[in-house]
Scaffold this active site. Structure first.
Site, PDB file in Angstrom:
ATOM      1  N   ARG A   1       0.828  -1.216   0.000  1.00  0.00           N
ATOM      2  CA  ARG A   1       0.000   0.000   0.000  1.00  0.00           C
ATOM      3  C   ARG A   1       0.858   1.261   0.000  1.00  0.00           C
ATOM      4  NH1 ARG A   1      -3.953  -1.733   4.799  1.00  0.00           N
ATOM      5  NH2 ARG A   1      -5.142  -3.384   3.784  1.00  0.00           N
TER       6      ARG A   1
ATOM      7  N   ARG B   1      -6.702  11.934  -5.208  1.00  0.00           N
ATOM      8  CA  ARG B   1      -7.975  11.238  -4.961  1.00  0.00           C
ATOM      9  C   ARG B   1      -9.135  12.236  -4.960  1.00  0.00           C
ATOM     10  NH1 ARG B   1     -12.329  10.012  -3.517  1.00  0.00           N
ATOM     11  NH2 ARG B   1     -13.050   8.335  -2.132  1.00  0.00           N
TER      12      ARG B   1
ATOM     13  N   TYR C   1     -15.347 -11.962  -0.688  1.00  0.00           N
ATOM     14  CA  TYR C   1     -16.037 -10.694  -0.951  1.00  0.00           C
ATOM     15  C   TYR C   1     -17.254 -10.917  -1.839  1.00  0.00           C
ATOM     16  CZ  TYR C   1     -12.183  -7.934   1.014  1.00  0.00           C
ATOM     17  OH  TYR C   1     -11.258  -7.376   1.857  1.00  0.00           O
TER      18      TYR C   1
END
Length: 355
Positions: free
Chosen positions: A27, A40, A154
């Site tokens: 990350r 972002r 998921y």
């Protein structure tokens, strides 16, 4: 083909001599960087950021502008594959990823489509190509995917989970159905990763984030079994260069030997496994990646240096170690602490490679 200016990461992954222990951070392009948060905000949403190749390239390169890292990793999300299979991925503010159409029964499994990586996932491949061009051989580019089991959790839960009640119920009550789902996901993942390799990814990381929630029997049958199938069917060479594969199962240290025998080139370890013991257990079969606790980066600069020294000493002399955190960096980490971390690895690792 652009010649790599820094191939330290690839050399260590192939257990070849290096001058110092290579370093990258899971990350490493993310919310702890103010420049990421700015990009972002301009993108409008996380998915808009992921699906815009130029912006994905921008945030991939941001940590390399701050820190002297030995690899870049594609900025994307592990859930792009199930999204492209028709499940409708979206991100609820403060709640994480969710799917509009989760997989709950045989009909749902049968309706899953295998996406064309250069069609439904073209934005990822374009990002890989853009990043490789902009890197211009500076460091290698790592492509990645979630493991079939992790993606399946998921898909069945419809979101993240702490108990995995729906996916484990399917696994225990309807194992044949879970295997059908995993087979479909495995085929899609394999095509997806091979497309990343064709587009320019120079190493591949498989994130098995939720394999560690399984019992030993179920881990072998429902997680590692399918990761092996992915590894067996990947293009391990591109443009005359070997493409190394890293497998990382969070909380998977108890299965280290089995993971090392999967056909991968490197095994990622979280901070709950001692590197010296791991190295003794697997010998020279694979490289090891890891494994400092990400929370150490909240501590003082001196404590960070001390912990880097302990991790390096735990692995010891010689080749085959890639320094990383034992999982992803947290969003509230001070970037100055990351600078201390990177500089400590550079400085303190050199003596382990001078013999």
């Amino acid at each position: 083909m652009t010649r790599l200016k820094n191939d330290r990461f690839l050399r260590a992954l192939l257990r070849q001599p290096v001058d110092r222990t290579p370093l990258w951070i899971m990350r490493q392009a993310g919310r702890y960087l103010p420049e990421y948060r700015a990009t972002r905000a301009k993108a409008g949403s996380f998915m808009d950021l992921c699906t815009n190749p130029e912006r994905a390239c921008e945030v991939t390169l941001q940590p390399l502008e701050r820190f002297d890292l030995d690899a870049a990793i594609l900025f994307s999300d592990i859930l792009t594959v199930p999204d492209a299979m028709g499940l409708g991925l979206y991100f609820a503010e403060g709640e994480g990823p969710k799917f509009k159409r989760p997989v709950r029964n045989a009909r749902d499994v049968d309706q899953l489509q295998s996406p064309d990586p250069e069609n439904e996932l073209r934005y990822v491949m374009d990002a890989v190509r853009t990043i490789r061009r902009e890197l211009d051989g500076r460091v290698p580019l790592i492509g990645f995917t979630g493991s079939p089991w992790t993606l399946a959790t998921y898909m069945v839960e419809g979101s993240g989970s702490k108990e995995f009640s729906l996916s484990k119920t399917m696994m225990y009550d309807e194992p044949a159905l879970m295997h059908r789902l995993l087979s479909k996901v495995t085929d899609s993942v394999t095509q997806y990763v091979n497309a990343q390799i064709s587009a320019g990814a120079q190493a591949i990381m498989i994130f098995d984030t939720w394999g560690g929630v399984l019992s030993p029997r179920c881990y072998q049958e429902f997680s590692l079994n399918y990761m092996k199938q992915v590894v067996d069917n990947l293009n391990r060479e591109h443009e005359g260069e070997k493409i190394p594969i890293i497998l990382f199962t969070k909380n998977g240290g108890q299965w280290l030997e089995s993971i090392a025998d999967s056909g991968c080139d490197g095994v990622g370890l979280d901070w709950t496994t001692d590197l010296s013991q791991a190295r003794a257990r697997i010998g020279d079969r694979v490289a090891l990646q890891g494994n400092m606790d990400p929370n150490v980066l909240y501590a003082s600069h001196q404590t960070i240096r001390d912990e880097v020294a302990r991790v390096l000493a735990s692995y010891g002399d010689g080749e085959g170690h890639i320094f990383n955190l034992g999982h992803g960096i947290h969003q509230h980490i001070d970037p100055d602490k990351v600078s201390t971390f990177v500089e400590a690895v550079h400085e303190l690792s050199q003596p382990y490679h001078s013999k």
